[in-house]
Design a protein around this motif. Structure first.
Motif, PDB file in Angstrom:
ATOM      1  N   THR A 169      10.903 -20.858 -66.363  1.00  0.00           N
ATOM      2  CA  THR A 169      12.415 -20.865 -67.022  1.00  0.00           C
ATOM      3  C   THR A 169      13.424 -20.831 -65.854  1.00  0.00           C
ATOM      4  O   THR A 169      14.665 -21.597 -65.982  1.00  0.00           O
ATOM      5  N   ALA A 170      13.437 -20.202 -64.777  1.00  0.00           N
ATOM      6  CA  ALA A 170      14.386 -20.357 -63.953  1.00  0.00           C
ATOM      7  C   ALA A 170      14.531 -21.646 -63.136  1.00  0.00           C
ATOM      8  O   ALA A 170      15.495 -22.081 -62.962  1.00  0.00           O
ATOM      9  N   GLU A 171      13.484 -22.316 -62.862  1.00  0.00           N
ATOM     10  CA  GLU A 171      13.490 -23.526 -62.358  1.00  0.00           C
ATOM     11  C   GLU A 171      14.105 -24.517 -63.452  1.00  0.00           C
ATOM     12  O   GLU A 171      15.065 -25.343 -62.820  1.00  0.00           O
ATOM     13  N   SER A 172      13.960 -24.353 -64.499  1.00  0.00           N
ATOM     14  CA  SER A 172      14.322 -25.220 -65.691  1.00  0.00           C
ATOM     15  C   SER A 172      15.933 -25.062 -65.777  1.00  0.00           C
ATOM     16  O   SER A 172      16.602 -25.899 -65.929  1.00  0.00           O
ATOM     17  N   ASN A 173      16.460 -23.934 -65.317  1.00  0.00           N
ATOM     18  CA  ASN A 173      17.773 -23.858 -65.528  1.00  0.00           C
ATOM     19  C   ASN A 173      18.533 -24.079 -64.289  1.00  0.00           C
ATOM     20  O   ASN A 173      19.828 -23.785 -64.091  1.00  0.00           O
ATOM     21  N   GLY A 174      17.858 -24.276 -63.013  1.00  0.00           N
ATOM     22  CA  GLY A 174      18.303 -24.541 -61.810  1.00  0.00           C
ATOM     23  C   GLY A 174      18.575 -23.169 -60.941  1.00  0.00           C
ATOM     24  O   GLY A 174      19.352 -23.418 -60.079  1.00  0.00           O
ATOM     25  N   PHE A 175      17.998 -22.274 -61.278  1.00  0.00           N
ATOM     26  CA  PHE A 175      18.271 -20.887 -60.751  1.00  0.00           C
ATOM     27  C   PHE A 175      17.278 -20.913 -59.194  1.00  0.00           C
ATOM     28  O   PHE A 175      15.848 -21.130 -59.509  1.00  0.00           O
ATOM     29  N   PRO A 176      17.692 -20.692 -58.217  1.00  0.00           N
ATOM     30  CA  PRO A 176      17.031 -20.434 -56.965  1.00  0.00           C
ATOM     31  C   PRO A 176      16.101 -19.194 -56.910  1.00  0.00           C
ATOM     32  O   PRO A 176      16.338 -18.253 -57.651  1.00  0.00           O
ATOM     33  N   TYR A 177      15.147 -19.149 -56.049  1.00  0.00           N
ATOM     34  CA  TYR A 177      14.271 -17.965 -56.111  1.00  0.00           C
ATOM     35  C   TYR A 177      13.610 -17.917 -54.623  1.00  0.00           C
ATOM     36  O   TYR A 177      13.207 -18.995 -54.025  1.00  0.00           O
ATOM     37  N   ILE A 178      13.062 -16.810 -54.520  1.00  0.00           N
ATOM     38  CA  ILE A 178      12.263 -16.737 -53.273  1.00  0.00           C
ATOM     39  C   ILE A 178      10.723 -16.280 -53.840  1.00  0.00           C
ATOM     40  O   ILE A 178      10.626 -15.483 -54.644  1.00  0.00           O
ATOM     41  N   LEU A 179       9.859 -17.070 -53.087  1.00  0.00           N
ATOM     42  CA  LEU A 179       8.494 -17.005 -53.318  1.00  0.00           C
ATOM     43  C   LEU A 179       7.793 -16.281 -52.267  1.00  0.00           C
ATOM     44  O   LEU A 179       8.040 -16.449 -51.126  1.00  0.00           O
ATOM     45  N   ILE A 180       7.119 -15.156 -52.526  1.00  0.00           N
ATOM     46  CA  ILE A 180       6.113 -14.457 -51.640  1.00  0.00           C
ATOM     47  C   ILE A 180       4.690 -14.990 -51.660  1.00  0.00           C
ATOM     48  O   ILE A 180       4.041 -14.873 -52.836  1.00  0.00           O
ATOM     49  N   GLN A 181       4.185 -15.331 -50.554  1.00  0.00           N
ATOM     50  CA  GLN A 181       2.771 -15.684 -50.552  1.00  0.00           C
ATOM     51  C   GLN A 181       2.144 -15.022 -49.369  1.00  0.00           C
ATOM     52  O   GLN A 181       2.741 -14.709 -48.321  1.00  0.00           O
ATOM     53  N   TYR A 182       0.928 -14.745 -49.708  1.00  0.00           N
ATOM     54  CA  TYR A 182       0.063 -13.936 -48.662  1.00  0.00           C
ATOM     55  C   TYR A 182      -0.317 -14.677 -47.623  1.00  0.00           C
ATOM     56  O   TYR A 182      -0.578 -14.434 -46.405  1.00  0.00           O
TER      57      TYR A 182
ATOM     58  N   GLU B  22      10.246 -30.317 -52.677  1.00  0.00           N
ATOM     59  CA  GLU B  22      11.291 -30.859 -53.444  1.00  0.00           C
ATOM     60  C   GLU B  22      12.475 -29.675 -53.854  1.00  0.00           C
ATOM     61  O   GLU B  22      13.884 -29.741 -53.673  1.00  0.00           O
ATOM     62  N   LEU B  23      11.862 -28.480 -54.157  1.00  0.00           N
ATOM     63  CA  LEU B  23      12.888 -27.370 -54.422  1.00  0.00           C
ATOM     64  C   LEU B  23      13.610 -26.894 -53.128  1.00  0.00           C
ATOM     65  O   LEU B  23      14.853 -26.506 -53.084  1.00  0.00           O
ATOM     66  N   CYS B  24      12.594 -27.091 -52.205  1.00  0.00           N
ATOM     67  CA  CYS B  24      13.239 -26.507 -50.870  1.00  0.00           C
ATOM     68  C   CYS B  24      14.467 -27.559 -50.479  1.00  0.00           C
ATOM     69  O   CYS B  24      15.575 -27.132 -49.942  1.00  0.00           O
ATOM     70  N   THR B  25      14.112 -28.844 -50.591  1.00  0.00           N
ATOM     71  CA  THR B  25      15.269 -29.429 -50.034  1.00  0.00           C
ATOM     72  C   THR B  25      16.417 -29.809 -51.115  1.00  0.00           C
ATOM     73  O   THR B  25      17.426 -29.966 -50.750  1.00  0.00           O
ATOM     74  N   GLN B  26      16.310 -29.106 -52.203  1.00  0.00           N
ATOM     75  CA  GLN B  26      17.213 -28.824 -53.075  1.00  0.00           C
ATOM     76  C   GLN B  26      18.224 -27.732 -52.800  1.00  0.00           C
ATOM     77  O   GLN B  26      19.170 -27.530 -53.483  1.00  0.00           O
ATOM     78  N   GLY B  27      17.485 -26.689 -51.987  1.00  0.00           N
ATOM     79  CA  GLY B  27      18.090 -25.376 -51.616  1.00  0.00           C
ATOM     80  C   GLY B  27      17.609 -24.428 -52.479  1.00  0.00           C
ATOM     81  O   GLY B  27      18.443 -23.305 -52.781  1.00  0.00           O
ATOM     82  N   LYS B  28      16.725 -24.522 -53.430  1.00  0.00           N
ATOM     83  CA  LYS B  28      16.318 -24.009 -54.620  1.00  0.00           C
ATOM     84  C   LYS B  28      15.210 -22.778 -54.304  1.00  0.00           C
ATOM     85  O   LYS B  28      14.962 -21.832 -55.131  1.00  0.00           O
ATOM     86  N   LEU B  29      14.721 -22.996 -53.118  1.00  0.00           N
ATOM     87  CA  LEU B  29      13.530 -22.087 -52.896  1.00  0.00           C
ATOM     88  C   LEU B  29      13.297 -21.654 -51.352  1.00  0.00           C
ATOM     89  O   LEU B  29      13.660 -22.572 -50.583  1.00  0.00           O
ATOM     90  N   LEU B  30      13.039 -20.400 -51.107  1.00  0.00           N
ATOM     91  CA  LEU B  30      12.484 -19.943 -49.770  1.00  0.00           C
ATOM     92  C   LEU B  30      11.397 -19.179 -49.997  1.00  0.00           C
ATOM     93  O   LEU B  30      10.915 -18.510 -50.864  1.00  0.00           O
ATOM     94  N   ILE B  31      10.268 -19.685 -49.124  1.00  0.00           N
ATOM     95  CA  ILE B  31       8.847 -19.156 -49.338  1.00  0.00           C
ATOM     96  C   ILE B  31       8.867 -18.284 -48.159  1.00  0.00           C
ATOM     97  O   ILE B  31       8.805 -18.679 -46.834  1.00  0.00           O
TER      98      ILE B  31
END
Length: 312
Positions: free
Chosen positions: A244-257, A272-281
């Motif tokens: 839902t956050a993605e569909s509304n254009g809200f950025p987020y931080i993803l934690i992976q192990y 693609e989300l990273c290039t749009q500035g919407k994601l940090l992993i």
């Protein structure tokens, strides 16, 4: 539910008459002149020649004059800090005492004063709604908030904006991201890490359906107000929040192990989300061959909670 519509809504759980500190944003009306123009060059260190700033227009100078008049005459409101951008204004204000005047009324009063100053400068007869979009957004800054981090974040706004404008596909791999006393690897938009307003998404096993719904609505409401969501997004309910956050254009931080490979590049959608500035992993740096366990999920959720609390 249209979460973008929440941007100007007040919180139902907050008393806007009592003393409190707020982060406020006014947006300029579409078609109105910019409040200023970006100057300088991205990447120049603060205090050095060429560090990005906003050269104020007549409209921007009216904002400064209106803020000064407001603070001098409305003694129950103290201005802690402000930053004028070409298309919006950031304010950190302190409502000093309890009054019977709602925060909405104070903010409309401020807009009116700014408009009056612009009309005097330009010899015009505009209304405040010609200059600003209807209402404003607010973020209540609670006791655990470090104001210094917020002020530094606002001050760096011109630099972030120029960085993105000069590098439309801005993202990168960060080899040593310090969180507390530990170092992690990260990939994506580092500005999401610098945002002091983060919210951890964690759907606990014991949550009832009502508690899950409340947590989802709270997370997305906060995201609509500018919070950066952070989570490993492992459960199906957490994935619903992420989607839902993605569909509304809200950025987020993803934690992976899993640790990043030497030439790591995320899957197409995440890239693609990273290039749009919407994601940090952010990676825990564990062996990718390790099976996902409850303990690893707990580690990821604890890291998300630590980051959301502002530990840097």
């Amino acid at each position: 539910m249209g979460y973008r519509d929440n941007y100007n809504q007040r919180s139902f759980h907050h008393d806007y008459y009592k003393p409190f500190i707020y982060h406020i944003i006014f947006k300029k009306q579409k078609g109105w002149m910019d409040f200023g123009a970006l100057r300088g060059k991205a990447g120049i260190k603060k205090g050095c020649k060429g560090y990005p700033y906003v050269y104020l227009s007549a409209s921007g100078r009216a904002i400064v004059a209106g803020l000064k008049e407001f603070e001098e005459e409305v003694k129950e409101i103290q201005k802690f800090h402000y930053k004028i951008m070409p298309d919006h204004i950031h304010l950190i204000i302190y409502k000093r005492i309890y009054t019977h005047v709602h925060l909405d009324d104070y903010m409309e009063n401020l807009k009116e004063r700014i408009c009056n100053h612009y009309n005097r400068i330009s010899g015009s007869n505009f209304l405040k709604d010609d200059i600003f979009t209807i209402s404003y957004t607010d973020k209540a800054l609670y006791d655990n908030v470090v104001l210094k981090n917020w002020i530094e974040y606002l001050d760096d706004n011109p630099n972030r904006r120029l960085t993105i404008l000069e590098n439309p596909d801005y993202f990168k791999r960060i080899h040593r991201l310090k969180i507390g006393n530990r170092y992690f690897e990260a990939y994506g938009n580092p500005f999401l890490w610098e945002n002091p307003d983060k919210y951890a998404v964690r759907m606990r096993r014991h949550f009832t359906s009502d508690e899950r719904l409340f947590h989802k609505e709270e997370a997305l409401f906060r995201a609509s107000k500018g919070s950066v969501l952070i989570s490993p997004f492992m459960s199906k309910y957490e994935k619903e929040v992420r989607d839902t956050a993605e569909s509304n254009g809200f950025p987020y931080i993803l934690i992976q192990y899993q640790s990043f490979a030497e030439n790591f590049k995320p899957p197409k959608h995440q890239f693609e989300l990273c290039t749009q500035g919407k994601l940090l992993i952010i990676s825990l740096g564990l062996d990718p061959k390790l099976p996902l366990t409850y303990d690893i999920c707990t580690l990821m959720n604890e890291l998300a909670a630590e980051i959301a609390k502002g530990n840097r």
